[in-house]
Write an enzyme that holds these catalytic residues in place. Structure first.
Site, PDB file in Angstrom:
ATOM      1  N   HIS A  15      12.281  61.037  62.770  1.00 28.47           N
ATOM      2  CA  HIS A  15      12.047  60.991  61.401  1.00 28.47           C
ATOM      3  C   HIS A  15      11.023  62.100  61.190  1.00 28.47           C
ATOM      4  O   HIS A  15      10.735  63.216  62.430  1.00 28.47           O
ATOM      5  CB  HIS A  15      10.996  60.394  61.105  1.00 28.47           C
ATOM      6  CG  HIS A  15       9.981  59.917  61.902  1.00 28.47           C
ATOM      7  ND1 HIS A  15       8.722  60.801  61.095  1.00 28.47           N
ATOM      8  CD2 HIS A  15       9.682  59.093  62.349  1.00 28.47           C
ATOM      9  CE1 HIS A  15       8.004  60.321  62.050  1.00 28.47           C
ATOM     10  NE2 HIS A  15       8.386  59.155  62.549  1.00 28.47           N
ATOM     11  N   GLY A  16      11.764  63.021  60.362  1.00 28.93           N
ATOM     12  CA  GLY A  16      10.959  63.751  59.461  1.00 28.93           C
ATOM     13  C   GLY A  16       9.326  64.153  59.788  1.00 28.93           C
ATOM     14  O   GLY A  16       9.081  62.756  59.408  1.00 28.93           O
TER      15      GLY A  16
ATOM     16  N   GLU B 176       8.992  52.571  65.753  1.00 29.43           N
ATOM     17  CA  GLU B 176       7.816  53.123  66.432  1.00 29.43           C
ATOM     18  C   GLU B 176       7.234  52.014  67.395  1.00 29.43           C
ATOM     19  O   GLU B 176       7.163  50.530  67.416  1.00 29.43           O
ATOM     20  CB  GLU B 176       6.909  54.110  66.052  1.00 29.43           C
ATOM     21  CG  GLU B 176       5.711  54.432  66.435  1.00 29.43           C
ATOM     22  CD  GLU B 176       6.342  55.394  67.781  1.00 29.43           C
ATOM     23  OE1 GLU B 176       6.695  55.025  68.994  1.00 29.43           O
ATOM     24  OE2 GLU B 176       6.681  56.390  67.260  1.00 29.43           O
TER      25      GLU B 176
ATOM     26  N   TYR C 139       0.911  50.590  67.769  1.00 30.46           N
ATOM     27  CA  TYR C 139      -0.473  51.748  68.451  1.00 30.46           C
ATOM     28  C   TYR C 139      -2.000  50.070  68.078  1.00 30.46           C
ATOM     29  O   TYR C 139      -2.854  51.013  68.695  1.00 30.46           O
ATOM     30  CB  TYR C 139      -0.732  52.778  67.795  1.00 30.46           C
ATOM     31  CG  TYR C 139       0.231  53.544  68.493  1.00 30.46           C
ATOM     32  CD1 TYR C 139      -0.194  54.383  70.011  1.00 30.46           C
ATOM     33  CD2 TYR C 139       0.923  54.199  68.322  1.00 30.46           C
ATOM     34  CE1 TYR C 139       0.427  55.294  70.284  1.00 30.46           C
ATOM     35  CE2 TYR C 139       2.109  55.081  68.616  1.00 30.46           C
ATOM     36  CZ  TYR C 139       1.789  56.115  69.919  1.00 30.46           C
ATOM     37  OH  TYR C 139       2.170  56.832  70.804  1.00 30.46           O
TER      38      TYR C 139
END
Length: 246
Positions: free
Chosen positions: A10-11, A88, A91
């Protein structure tokens, strides 16, 4: 028979810009990120690497990157499949935290262990934390991690790749995966059969298409693939590697 697979991170997202650990938090693209996604799509068109189907995560920064890139490539009409397994890396308790501040608080060794270790996850997130996803309706019925290392990401990406993406490649389609730094690193590790030490050094730049041409055994004809803009990719990867530095 060769197969074409394109990986597109992704940007720039809002939290890329502010140097925060993002994970599964659903932050938007910045204006720069939207421009990067458009340029990524223009590269697909310029290089005549035109996808027939796109796979993406359930996070808006990847979904919107795919849409913007496809629009720029005149391919907005192709089928899209979204799945949490392309999300993703989670985290954990680091989600929302500033990378530089975490590095200063815990030191270089712990910071790099949490950020780049293959098998060591960061501390788990509290289920009641504002950045936890336990009650997010998009994951109803799916296991929501409390923290992940890259090995965990490989464990969820690999079966999805084999069951959903490989059949499209075998059908002769050019496949685009618009996802995230770590879900794409998981795929790179699988395709190139990289060691834990080798994958730790791989950094995926934002919104620059990475083309893999694969042989009949799904082995890369050119190891590590080929970025459609190698110079920009090298600069972008260096910027990713520098995240968290003072």
């Amino acid at each position: 028979m060769t197969y074409k697979l394109v990986l597109l991170r992704h940007g720039q997202s809002a939290w890329n810009k502010t140097n925060q650990f993002t994970g599964w938090v659903d932050v938007p693209l910045t204006e720069q990120g939207e421009a990067e996604a458009k340029r990524g799509g223009e590269l697909l068109k310029e290089k005549n690497v035109l996808p027939d189907i796109v796979f993406t995560s359930l996070l808006r920064r990847a979904i919107n990157t795919a849409n913007i890139a496809l629009d720029a490539a005149d391919r907005l009409w192709i089928p899209v499949q979204r799945d949490w397994r392309l999300n993703e890396r989670h985290y954990g308790a680091l989600q929302g935290k500033n990378k530089t501040e975490i590095r200063e608080e815990y030191g270089d060794e712990k910071f790099m262990l949490w950020r780049r270790s293959y098998a060591t996850p960061p501390p788990e997130i509290d289920p009641n934390d504002q950045y936890a996803q336990n009650n997010d309706p998009r994951y109803a019925g799916d296991p929501v991690p409390e923290a992940e290392c890259l090995a965990n990401v490989v464990e969820r990406v690999k079966p999805y790749f084999e069951s959903a993406i490989e059949p499209e490649l075998k059908a002769g389609k050019t496949v685009l995966i618009a996802a995230h730094g770590n879900s794409l690193r998981a795929i790179v590790k699988m395709l190139d059969n990289l060691s834990e030490e080798e994958i730790a050094k791989v950094n995926i730049p934002t919104a620059i298409p990475l083309l893999y041409e694969l042989d009949e055994n799904f082995k890369p004809i050119k190891p590590r693939g080929e970025y459609l803009d190698p110079e920009a990719a090298a600069a972008g990867a260096a910027a990713v590697a520098a995240q968290g530095q003072k």
